[in-house]
Design an enzyme around this catalytic site. Structure first.
Site, short mmCIF file in Angstrom:
data_model
loop_
_atom_site.label_atom_id
_atom_site.label_comp_id
_atom_site.label_asym_id
_atom_site.label_seq_id
_atom_site.Cartn_x
_atom_site.Cartn_y
_atom_site.Cartn_z
N LEU A 58 11.00 1.18 7.01
CA LEU A 58 10.34 1.70 5.78
C LEU A 58 11.19 3.02 5.39
CD1 LEU A 58 7.83 1.60 3.92
CD2 LEU A 58 7.08 3.34 5.24
N TYR A 109 0.77 -1.42 -0.06
CA TYR A 109 -0.07 -0.06 0.01
C TYR A 109 0.78 1.30 0.21
CZ TYR A 109 0.93 0.88 4.87
OH TYR A 109 1.52 1.49 6.04
N LYS A 168 6.29 -1.75 2.04
CA LYS A 168 5.04 -1.12 2.78
C LYS A 168 3.77 -2.31 2.63
CE LYS A 168 3.18 3.45 3.40
NZ LYS A 168 3.37 3.42 4.72
N GLU A 173 12.31 2.71 14.29
CA GLU A 173 11.29 3.62 13.83
C GLU A 173 10.11 3.71 14.62
OE1 GLU A 173 9.94 3.11 9.88
OE2 GLU A 173 9.86 0.85 10.26
#
Ligand code: PDD
Length: 286
Positions: A207, A39, A151, A183
Site C-alpha cells: 500500500l 476504504y 486499499k 510491509e
C-alpha cells in the site's frame, strides 16, 4: 492484550446519520459478499486533518482501480461533520470511509445498474506517546493478493497475519514475499542500513502509505538518503534500525524480529528513527 473497541455513537450511511444499531446494509451488498469495496483512514490531530488531500487522492485511486465511479473529494465536508457530531475536535481522532460498489443480485460480473454505498464515521484514536513504544514483531510469508496498492476492504489475509502475531505475543507481523520484506499487516516498513533508509518500492506489492510518503519527505529535508528497494531477510545482519509507519501506528521502532521461531534481528541503534519521530511530531502538531 486486545483493546476492547466501542462502536461510534453515530455513523453516516448513504445520506443519513444513524445510531450504529440503525445502520444496516443489504445482505447483497458487494462489500459484504465479495469484499468489493475500498476504504480510507484519515488522522485528525486535535481536530486538524493531516494529509487530507493525500488520503482522498488515494481513495480516488482505489476507486478508479476497481472501476467505481465516485468523487472521493465530495466526502471532505462529511469528514469534518463526523468529527463535530462526535465532539472529537479537541482530541486525536480518525475518520473511516468505506465505499462499497453497492448491492445487487450476486454475480461475478459487475452489475451495470448499481448504487455506490458510503459509510463514514469518526472515532477517537491515541496518536500521542508512540515515541515511548518499541515493538517486538514476527515475520511470515506474505499471503496477500498482488494488488496491495488498492486499499480494499478484503483484508482477510492481513487480519490472519495480524492475528498470528497477536496470538504469539507480537505487536505486528512483517510480511515477506520471495524472501523480501514488503510491509506489515497494517503498517509500512523501513530499514536503516549503513545510514541509508530502505523501503519497498511503490507498486502492487504494498500500500502506498501516506505516513510512508511523509517520512520520505522528512528524509529529503534532513538529508537522509532513501532507497526505494526491498530488503531481503538475509540482509538483516547489515540492518541497524527498523521502524514501521502508519496513520494509527505513527512511527514505531522494531526491537526484534522472530521468524520461524528464531530471533533473526535485534535492533542495534535508534538514532535515525528518533530523529524522524521528532520531526514527524512537529509536523503533525504544528
Ligand atoms: N492501515 N500498509 C498497510 C497494509 C496498511 O493497512 C496501512 C494502514 C499502512 C500505512 O498506511 P498509512 O500511512 O497511509 O496509514 C500500510 C490503516 C490505518 C488501517 O487499515 O486501519
Amino acid at each position: 492484550m486486545k483493546l476492547e473497541k466501542k462502536y461510534p455513537s453515530e455513523v453516516y450511511l448513504n445520506g443519513k446519520w444513524l445510531k450504529p444499531d440503525e445502520a444496516y446494509v443489504s445482505v447483497f451488498d458487494r462489500a459484504f459478499m465479495f469484499g468489493d469495496g475500498v476504504y480510507e483512514v484519515t488522522p485528525f490531530y486535535k481536530g486538524k486533518a493531516f494529509k487530507l488531500k493525500e488520503h482522498l487522492k488515494r481513495l480516488q485511486y482505489s476507486l478508479d482501480q476497481i472501476q467505481v465511479t465516485f468523487d472521493a473529494f465530495s466526502l471532505e465536508n462529511l469528514m469534518y461533520e463526523a468529527l463535530d457530531r462526535l465532539n472529537l475536535n479537541e482530541t486525536d481522532a480518525a475518520v473511516y470511509i468505506q465505499v462499497s460498489r453497492g448491492a445487487a443480485a450476486r454475480s461475478h460480473f459487475i452489475p451495470e445498474k448499481i448504487e455506490t454505498s458510503i459509510l463514514l464515521y469518526a472515532f477517537p484514536v491515541a496518536l500521542e506517546g508512540f515515541e515511548n513504544k518499541t515493538w517486538e514483531v514476527m515475520a511470515t510469508e506474505d499471503k496477500r493478493w498482488h494488488r496491495c496498492d488498492i486499499k480494499s476492504t478484503a483484508l482477510l489475509a492481513n487480519v490472519m497475519a495480524n492475528e498470528e502475531a497477536i496470538a504469539a505475543g507480537f505487536a505486528e507481523n512483517l510480511l515477506v514475499r520471495k524472501g523480501y520484506f514488503t510491509e506489515g499487516s497494517h503498517s509500512s516498513l523501513f530499514f536503516v542500513k549503513y545510514g541509508v533508509l530502505h523501503t519497498h518500492p511503490e507498486g502492487p506489492e504494498i500500500l502506498s502509505g501516506v505516513t510512508r510518503a511523509e517520512v520520505i519527505n522528512i528524509c529529503a529535508d534532513l538529508n537522509i538518503k532513501v532507497v526505494e528497494k526491498a530488503v531481503h531477510i538475509d540482509e538483516l545482519v547489515e540492518v541497524d534500525e527498523i521502524f514501521v509507519t502508519g496513520t494509527t501506528t505513527q512511527i514505531i521502532p522494531i526491537s526484534s524480529i522472530t521468524h520461524k521461531n528464531k530471533k533473526v534481528y535485534t535492533a542495534r541503534k535508534d538514532s535515525i528513527t528518533r530523529k524522524l519521530q521528532k520531526v514527524f511530531i512537529e509536523r503533525t502538531r504544528k
